[in-house]
Each structure stands twice: as structure tokens, then as C-alpha cells.
Write an enzyme that holds these catalytic residues in place. Structure first.
Site, PDB file in Angstrom:
ATOM      1  N   ASP A  54      -9.908   0.130  -3.807  1.00 39.82           N
ATOM      2  CA  ASP A  54      -8.140  -0.230  -3.772  1.00 39.82           C
ATOM      3  C   ASP A  54      -8.701  -1.526  -1.865  1.00 39.82           C
ATOM      4  O   ASP A  54      -8.297  -0.427  -1.129  1.00 39.82           O
ATOM      5  CB  ASP A  54      -7.372  -0.256  -3.362  1.00 39.82           C
ATOM      6  CG  ASP A  54      -5.826  -0.675  -2.903  1.00 39.82           C
ATOM      7  OD1 ASP A  54      -6.381  -2.133  -2.859  1.00 39.82           O
ATOM      8  OD2 ASP A  54      -5.128  -0.434  -3.314  1.00 39.82           O
ATOM      9  N   LYS A 101       3.645  -4.671   7.074  1.00 44.00           N
ATOM     10  CA  LYS A 101       3.631  -3.324   6.861  1.00 44.00           C
ATOM     11  C   LYS A 101       2.576  -2.799   7.281  1.00 44.00           C
ATOM     12  O   LYS A 101       2.077  -1.532   7.875  1.00 44.00           O
ATOM     13  CB  LYS A 101       2.448  -3.907   5.102  1.00 44.00           C
ATOM     14  CG  LYS A 101       2.312  -2.207   4.264  1.00 44.00           C
ATOM     15  CD  LYS A 101       2.371  -2.240   3.354  1.00 44.00           C
ATOM     16  CE  LYS A 101       1.231  -1.408   2.861  1.00 44.00           C
ATOM     17  NZ  LYS A 101       1.413  -1.411   1.401  1.00 44.00           N
ATOM     18  N   GLU A 147      -0.877   4.181  -3.144  1.00 42.28           N
ATOM     19  CA  GLU A 147      -0.918   3.341  -4.190  1.00 42.28           C
ATOM     20  C   GLU A 147      -2.655   3.612  -5.391  1.00 42.28           C
ATOM     21  O   GLU A 147      -1.955   3.449  -6.217  1.00 42.28           O
ATOM     22  CB  GLU A 147      -1.496   2.235  -3.080  1.00 42.28           C
ATOM     23  CG  GLU A 147       0.023   1.603  -2.915  1.00 42.28           C
ATOM     24  CD  GLU A 147      -0.435   0.550  -0.961  1.00 42.28           C
ATOM     25  OE1 GLU A 147      -1.677   0.787  -0.741  1.00 42.28           O
ATOM     26  OE2 GLU A 147       0.732   0.453  -1.069  1.00 42.28           O
TER      27      GLU A 147
END
Ligand code: AMP
Length: 576
Positions: free
Chosen positions: A184, A77, A161
Site C-alpha cells: 500500500d 494524518k 489499512e
């Protein structure tokens, strides 16, 4: 409403994570995550490419990492949608030697998740919602979408996200009005978003983050510390795995050991603290972009595996001056949110509206090389905005529109997403009328329409695949640089604007002087403007001031011109 007679095909919610990936569906009105045949709901985002061509995914691939480090692809990613070398991270494998790409590797992970779901649901699935970090740009979002398509999944929505996490948090609070921050910190990325929830709608007020900051970095630093103490070769994969395991144990215990070496939580925290502190500026920026003070937030929701670290919780508590909300399972909140979004799209959950924002400003280059913003950073999407432009030069018969993304004042410092050429009939300066309209859809895909309003000729461009051609800079670097270079950038913008103005003013002044004869004051002012224009030092403030002085001086010229014209007319008419 008529009852459904056919069992409709569920839509998957997928968290395609840097370290781990998860998949879920809404079943009988509830979002649930699906387990594989070993009972695990989390699949390591790891792909093994054996020499004989065999592909393994997940835990199986991860187990072989120590044996085949160069054939085991982790953290892909970090590479998706980027040019080689752009990620600022050198993986222990070479995708080109393995004859594969980040999109293909991600597709393998998605195929695996699709198979997990099909096995659990006992029916085929073909549609999904996939989450990406809020900071992913167009290129990275499109690459993720292509990975889905390669895995034979129609990607109905690319969801940020933190938005997904807020959705998981807010599902049982739909009647409430709250402002929340989602903090996050995962394996590879850090995201901070501020959202407003009101009557079942979610609006992202701001997002910020760092796509190269996460638990992996702490593992690496701790591995260096361990290999240094134990005199082991650095970068040994077993040390790295040992370091991660020690780090996790230290979230619960005060000490942990590896090959006889005792490591204390305090030691880990000393190593990790500078990394954790890197989240601070992003948090402050997100708050200031949202126009909020920490005390105006209702909750700070923690997600991502690394927020299990006590140090991270302490740090967030200190920074936001409140107890962080740990109600969400940090590993599952995003997948759950993606699943909820999938349920909403599929009609199996009541409608919750989701509003997302642009992470970076979008605009075009205008005359003089300046960035002209059309859709500012942190605008709620979908969004549509436009502006009219004209030709800066006489007899020009087309305009080249460069579509840019970024926060810098000068076009050259921003990323070019694409370009369109708009033809129009040649005419004097300022005669053309070209409307440029940007429309951003809910997935963050940009459609550009340029119209010559004289002939109603449209030129259009969709920024999807071509968005790969962004420059070798990173999104967060862009934001940081826009702050670092704010002064220089602003100076260059003022200089360019002043220069354009001077170039317009001087010929007009010359013409007026020719008509009226001498005016020492005007001539001196014009000379000063010319001197500053020719000077290599680009003194923007001085040029702007000189322009102003020249403008003021010519005001008296203009008055004189008018007075003289009136006088002549009165004389002509025999009134004086
Ligand atoms: P994610 O990307 O959200 O799956 O988060 C993965 C990251 O969380 C990895 O860097 C893990 O090492 C880290 N992590 C998971 N559990 C813990 C824990 N108990 N303590 C500290 N870090 C953890």
C-alpha cells in the site's frame, strides 16, 4: 431467526486517508461507497479555517489552498497522535496559530463524511469503523478514536489499512487458503503486510512500513525539478499541484507538460526511483517476519493511489518475482474493507474473523535497565500474556513497573507508555511475587494488570490517552535503529546481565573463601571479574567468560566444601 421489524442503523466504514477520505456502508448485503452531492466518492482530506471562523472541508477547502496556504490544513494524518516536531514534516500552516489540533481537524473531516453518509442514506448514523496505517502506535490510534468521538461517532473498531484491503480482496475467496501481501503506497504512508486467509479468517502474519513515505514526497521532488527548470520559486503551491498532475498523467502517457516544460516518464522515474526503493527493506522484513519467501505468496495486492505508477508496478514485480494483483481499485479498497468490517460488526454480512498483529513489542523494564518483552512484535491480537517478577533488592517495599514499547534491548531506548507502582510487604531479596499481565484488545488498546500475589492486591493501568507521552522517535525509526544498533544493544544486554551475575557471584565467593581459606585459582578468577567490572570499556564477552571461569573454579570450591562436610561428619561418627 425472526425478521427485523425496524430498519437498524447502519455502521459506517471510513478510510480516513492522508490525501483522501472515503465512507461506505453495507446495503442489502453489499458493501458500497457513498457519494457526496457532487457525485464524488472521495473527499480530499483538507480543512480550510477562514479568518471569520468558517470551516470548509474537502474539495471546497482544497480549491482555496492556493489563496490561503496558511489557513488550509492538508495531510493532518501525518501529525495526529504525535508531538510537535515529531512528524519529521513541516506543514505550510501552524495549527497552534490556527488554535486547533490534529484531532480537531480530523474530526472536521469525519463530521463531513458523516454528513455525506446521512444525506445519502437519509437517516442518522452514529457508529463507525475507521482505518489507520498498520504502523500507527497506541497514541495515533487513540487520537484517531478521539477524532471520531469528537465528530459524534462511536468508533467500534480501529482497523489496520492493509487488513482492510485484504478483506476487500478476499471477500469472494472466503473458501480459499491463501497467503497474500498487501503493498500500500498512498499519498503519505507506505505499508506492507503479509496475511493468511483461511476458511473466512484473516490473520496478519507481519506488518512493516514507513509512515513518512508516499506520493507527496515524489510531488515535492518533481516540483523542485520543475521550479528549477522554470526558475519559479520553490514551494509554490501551484507548482506543487502542477507536479502532482504531471505525475499522474505520466502514469498513462510518456510525456506531460507544465507551463511549456515537457517532462518525460523517464525523468519522473529517475527522480522517484530512490524513494520507491525505500520500500524494499520493509518488504523483505515483512516477508522474513512472516517466515516466507516471495514465491510462497499467492498474491501481492496493490493498493494506494501511488501504485498506479508504472515504476511502482515494475518495482513490485521485480521484488516479489511475480505479476502484482491490481484487481482492487487502489483508491477504494481500504474504504471497502472498512465497510465490510462494519457490515460484519453490524451483522449484515456473514461472520468473517479478523486477526490483527502488534506492530511493535510491548514489555516492561527489568532490573539493570533491560527491556523484558511480554508481547512480542507481530503477535496476533487480541492477545494476553504475563510473567512473574520479584524484588532485586532486600527490604524493597514497592516495584515501579515501566511499560515499554519498542525493539531495543535497553529500556531507555524504548518508548515509555506508562508506569504503575506495585506495593508489597518488604522482605529479603527475591521474596516478592508480582505478576504482570498485558492484555491487548482488538483495537490495540493495552490494559496492564500488576498483582502482588502475596496479598492479591491489583494495580491496573489502561494505556490510552497517556500513550501520547511516547518519546520523540518514530515507529519505523525504532525498527531501523533496532537493526542498526543490534550489535551495540546486544553487547549492552550481555554486559548488564553479566554484571548482575558478577555482583551476585562475588559476595558468595568471598564467603566461601573465608570458610575454606586460600584458593589461588578462585582468588585470581575473582580478581579478573572485579577488574573487568571496574574497567570503563564494558567488555561484555570478557566479563561473561570471566564469570564462567569463576563459576567453574568455585565448582571445585563447592565440591571441597561438600567433601569437607562429609569428612567431618564421617569423622564425627567415627567411621574413618
Ligand atoms: P491515497 O493516499 O491512496 O489516496 O493515494 C494518493 C496518492 O496517490 C497521491 O500521492 C496521488 O498523487 C497518487 N496518485 C493518484 N493517482 C495517481 C496516478 N494515476 N499516478 C500516480 N500517482 C497517483
Amino acid at each position: 431467526m425472526k425478521p427485523e421489524t425496524l430498519k437498524s442503523e447502519p455502521i459506517l466504514g471510513i478510510d480516513l486517508g492522508t490525501t483522501n477520505s472515503l465512507v461506505g456502508v453495507v446495503d442489502s448485503g453489499f458493501p458500497i461507497l457513498l457519494a457526496d452531492e457532487t457525485g464524488s466518492r472521495s473527499t480530499p482530506s483538507v480543512v480550510g479555517l477562514a479568518e471569520d471562523g468558517k470551516i470548509s472541508v474537502g474539495a471546497v477547502a482544497l480549491r482555496q489552498r492556493a489563496l490561503h496556504p496558511t489557513r488550509t490544513i492538508t495531510s493532518v494524518k501525518r501529525l495526529i497522535g504525535r508531538r510537535p516536531g515529531e512528524a519529521g514534516w513541516t506543514p505550510p500552516y501552524s495549527l497552534s496559530d490556527l488554535k486547533t489540533s490534529p484531532v480537531e481537524v480530523s474530526a472536521e473531516i469525519l463530521k463531513h463524511l458523516k454528513a455525506v453518509a446521512e444525506r445519502a442514506l437519509e437517516q442518522p448514523v452514529s457508529r463507525a469503523v475507521i482505518t489507520v496505517p498498520a504502523y500507527f502506535n497506541d497514541a495515533q490510534r487513540n487520537a484517531t478514536r478521539r477524532a471520531g468521538e469528537l465528530a459524534r461517532l462511536e468508533v467500534l473498531r480501529i482497523l489496520s489499512e492493509p487488513t482492510a484491503a485484504a478483506l476487500a480482496y478476499g471477500l469472494d475467496k472466503l473458501g480459499e487458503h491463501q497467503k497474500v501481501a498487501v503493498f500500500d503506497l498512498g499519498g503519505g504512508t507506505f505499508d506492507i503486510s503479509v496475511l493468511e486467509m483461511r476458511e473466512g479468517t484473516f490473520q496478519v502474519l507481519s506488518t512493516a512500513g514507513d509512515t513518512q513515505l508516499g506520493g507527496d514526497d515524489i510531488d515535492r521532488l518533481l516540483a523542485e525539478f520543475i521550479s528549477d527548470r522554470l526558475k519559479l520559486p520553490p514551494n509554490d503551491i501551484r507548482v506543487l499541484e502542477g507536479a502532482e498532475s504531471v505525475k499522474k498523467r505520466l502514469s498513462n502517457d510518456e510525456t506531460a507538460s507544465f507551463h511549456g516544460l515537457h517532462i518525460t516518464r523517464a525523468e519522473l522515474e529517475r527522480i522517484a526511483r530512490p524513494w520507491i526503493e525505500r520500500t524494499r527493506l520493509h518488504c523483505l522484513r515483512a516477508l522474513s517476519d512472516a517466515g516466507l519467501k516471495p514465491e510462497q505468496l499467492d498474491e501481492v495486492i496493490l493498493v494506494g493511489g501511488s501504485t498506479r505508477m508504472p515504476l511502482v508496478r515494475d518495482y513490485v514485480r521485480e521484488l516479489f518475482q511475480r505479476e502484482p494483483n491490481t484487481s482492487q481499485n487502489p483508491d477504494e479498497a481500504i474504504a471497502l474493507g472498512a465497510t465490510i468490517q462494519a457490515g460484519i460488526l453490524g451483522g449484515s454480512l456473514r461472520q468473517v474473523l479478523l486477526l490483527d498483529v502488534t506492530p511493535l513489542s510491548l514489555g516492561i523494564e527489568t532490573f539493570g535497565g533491560l527491556m523484558n518483552i511480554i508481547i512480542p512484535r507481530n503477535t496476533t491480537i487480541p492477545a494476553k500474556a504475563g510473567e512473574m517478577f520479584t524484588n532485586a533488592v532486600a527490604n524493597q517495599d514497592n516495584m515501579l513497573i515501566r511499560i515499554l514499547q519498542g525493539e531495543r534491548e535497553l529500556a531507555k531506548d524504548n518508548w515509555e507508555l506508562g508506569r504503575i507502582e506495585v506495593p508489597f510487604p518488604a522482605g529479603p531479596k527475591g521474596s516478592a511475587r508480582v505478576g504482570v499481565q498485558f492484555s491487548l484488545d482488538a483495537n490495540g488498546i493495552l490494559n496492564v494488570l500488576a498483582r502482588d500475589t502475596a496479598t492479591n492486591t491489583d494495580s491496573t493501568l489502561e494505556i490510552s490517552g497517556t500513550a501520547i507521552d511516547v518519546e520523540d522517535e518514530r515507529v519505523e525509526q525504532m525498527i531501523a535503529e533496532s537493526v542498526d544498533f543490534a550489535f551495540e544493544d546486544m553487547n549492552e544486554r550481555i554486559w548488564t546481565e553479566a554484571k548482575l551475575k558478577a555482583e551476585e557471584l562475588l559476595p558468595a565467593v568471598d564467603a566461601a573463601l573465608a570458610q575454606l581459606g586460600e584458593s589461588t585459582e578462585v582468588r585470581e578468577c575473582a580478581a579478573e571479574v572485579r577488574r573487568l567490572l571496574d574497567s570503563p570499556e564494558h567488555n561484555a564477552a570478557a566479563l561473561k567468560a570471566a564469570n564462567q571461569k569463576l563459576d567453574d573454579a568455585t565448582q571445585s570450591l563447592a565440591v571441597m566444601l561438600i567433601e569437607r562436610a562429609m569428612e567431618e561428619s564421617l569423622v564425627r561418627r567415627g567411621l574413618v
